[in-house]
Design an enzyme around this catalytic site. Structure first.
Site, PDB file in Angstrom:
ATOM      1  CG  ASN A 139      -0.321  -0.419   2.490  1.00 33.25           C
ATOM      2  OD1 ASN A 139       0.291  -1.475   2.574  1.00 33.25           O
ATOM      3  ND2 ASN A 139      -0.442   0.405   3.514  1.00 33.25           N
ATOM      4  CB  SER A 187     -10.646  -3.497   1.189  1.00 35.92           C
ATOM      5  OG  SER A 187     -11.325  -2.363   1.654  1.00 35.92           O
ATOM      6  CB  ALA A 188     -15.741  -2.606  -1.419  1.00 36.38           C
ATOM      7  CB  THR A 225     -28.243  -8.755   8.877  1.00 33.96           C
ATOM      8  OG1 THR A 225     -29.021  -9.443   9.853  1.00 33.96           O
ATOM      9  CG2 THR A 225     -29.098  -8.456   7.648  1.00 33.96           C
ATOM     10  CB  CYS A 312      -1.758   8.587   9.787  1.00 34.80           C
ATOM     11  SG  CYS A 312      -2.113  10.048   8.820  1.00 34.80           S
TER      12      CYS A 312
HETATM   13  N1  PLP Z   1      -4.694  -4.205   3.696  1.00 37.44           N
HETATM   14  C1  PLP Z   1      -4.126  -3.229   2.978  1.00 37.44           C
HETATM   15  C2  PLP Z   1      -2.928  -3.545   2.144  1.00 37.44           C
HETATM   16  C3  PLP Z   1      -4.627  -1.945   3.017  1.00 37.44           C
HETATM   17  O1  PLP Z   1      -4.044  -0.972   2.309  1.00 37.44           O
HETATM   18  C4  PLP Z   1      -5.765  -1.678   3.825  1.00 37.44           C
HETATM   19  C5  PLP Z   1      -6.305  -0.294   3.954  1.00 37.44           C
HETATM   20  O2  PLP Z   1      -5.607   0.671   4.123  1.00 37.44           O
HETATM   21  C6  PLP Z   1      -6.332  -2.729   4.553  1.00 37.44           C
HETATM   22  C7  PLP Z   1      -5.777  -3.969   4.455  1.00 37.44           C
HETATM   23  C8  PLP Z   1      -7.538  -2.504   5.426  1.00 37.44           C
HETATM   24  O3  PLP Z   1      -8.710  -2.417   4.639  1.00 37.44           O
HETATM   25  P1  PLP Z   1     -10.092  -1.875   5.229  1.00 37.44           P
HETATM   26  O4  PLP Z   1     -10.032  -0.391   5.151  1.00 37.44           O
HETATM   27  O5  PLP Z   1     -11.141  -2.457   4.317  1.00 37.44           O
HETATM   28  O6  PLP Z   1     -10.241  -2.404   6.602  1.00 37.44           O
END
Ligand code: PLP
Length: 371
Positions: A139, A187-188, A225, A312
């Protein structure tokens, strides 16, 4: 005031119009998907349509998709819940992976990829069942991990493989980027869907101890749900992202435009992970001598949204564990910002960012020269 430019898609990507309209339509559907009457069946149809779309993005059967409240929940549930005596994860994973109790961190190379030899050695040290968690793409830096090699090593040691494919989904073809894993999390909101919904993708033969109990939803792996409208938005975003995968070439061109613009002004500016395969949308770059928080504020004043390293969650800029794991000195890492592009960006956005970056760099250099 020039138009606002949003370049923080690895934090959250603007909602795709397809996702917005399918969520609005879903809000008019009243039923609980578990109810047997017509209203319930209407809601169930939306959930199953979305499940099919998310499955298509991952290249699996719909029965492999378990909806969750997001990737934080999905990562925590599978890593804490699968049968394993040992839980290994690369040192550059998201905090939702690294926070799982008992995680052993596997070092990465200075180029940001998991050190395969270390992974092999650490796995060889134990004999009980293990799970190895490596993300498809990082990320902060966009560095793409060698998932096929990770899976081959893990298999040799009888370990399960988990892949956090949150940043890869919609940016890389998932069957290639993560298909070798036993468990994938998504993650959507990183692919143009709503925040608050995600999924675990796994063969139904693989079970984990559910985090939430008290209902038979999602093949008994996630009680509660279903959030029908969010799931509908996720499905529509997944379908749009699958259709837009070839946008990666255009984004790579924008990324190159940004990096070229920065290099021409500051040959000493460091782009992290540049020696590895990277997502086409991500640039993590240091502006020597300028704290990341100062940069983020200066860009914000100019109407441009970027972030300091990872997003952050507390509103404070924390030191980047990703850059630290790559061996970047703390003082240098503190000057790194992340630019992450999305489906909505164009060349004018890239040029606006470069113009502001160069102006800030020049201002700082002048200040330093005048002492
Ligand atoms: N994993 C990675 C690599 C991410 O970048 C993020 C979000 O920043 C997450 C997991 C967490 O995702 P969520 O915001 O859906 O909890």
């Amino acid at each position: 005031m020039p138009r606002a430019v949003y370049l923080d898609c690895n934090a959250t990507t603007p909602l795709r119009p397809e996702a917005k309209s399918s969520m609005l339509a879903a809000l008019d559907v009243t039923g609980n998907p578990s109810s047997v009457h017509r209203f319930g069946r209407d809601a169930r149809r939306l959930v199953e349509g979305a499940r099919a779309a998310v499955a298509a993005l991952a290249g699996v059967a719909p029965s492999w998709v378990v909806f969750t409240s997001g990737a934080t929940e999905a990562n925590g549930a599978v890593l804490a819940g699968v049968t394993a005596d040992r839980r290994l994860a690369s040192a550059v994973e998201h905090d939702s992976v690294l926070a799982v109790t008992g995680i052993e961190r596997i070092a990465v190379t200075p180029a940001g990829q998991v050190d395969l030899r270390t992974l092999d050695t650490v796995l060889a040290r134990g004999s009980g069942p293990a799970v190895v968690s490596v993300m498809a793409a990082n990320n902060e830096t966009g560095v793409i991990q060698p998932m096929a090699e990770v899976a081959a090593i893990a298999r040799r040691h009888g370990a399960l493989v988990h892949c956090d494919a949150v940043q890869a989904a919609g940016r890389l073809a998932l069957p290639e980027a993560a298909g070798c894993a036993d468990l994938i999390t998504l993650s959507a909101h990183k692919l143009g869907g709503p925040a608050g919904v995600g999924a675990v993708i796994a063969d139904p033969a693989i079970a984990w101890r559910p985090l939430l109990r008290g209902g038979g939803q999602e093949r008994r792996q996630r009680a509660g749900t279903e959030a029908v409208a969010l799931i509908a938005g996720f499905g529509a975003a997944a379908a749009a992202a699958l259709g837009g995968l070839d946008d990666a070439g255009r984004l790579a061109g924008l990324r190159e435009r940004i990096e070229r613009g920065i290099r021409s002004a500051a040959p000493d500016a460091v782009v992290y992970g540049a020696g590895s395969p990277r997502l086409a949308n991500t640039v993590c770059v240091a502006m020597p001598g300028v704290p990341a928080a100062t940069q983020v504020m200066a860009f914000d004043l100019a109407g441009i949204a970027v972030s300091a390293g990872s997003a952050c969650s507390s509103g404070k800029v924390a030191a980047s564990h990703v850059l630290a794991a790559m061996g970047v000195p703390a003082a240098e890492a503190a000057t790194a910002i992340r630019v992450s592009l999305g489906w909505h960006n164009d060349a004018a956005d890239a040029d606006r960012f470069v113009e502001e970056w160069r102006a800030l760099h020049l201002r700082t250099a002048r200040l330093a020269a005048t002492g």
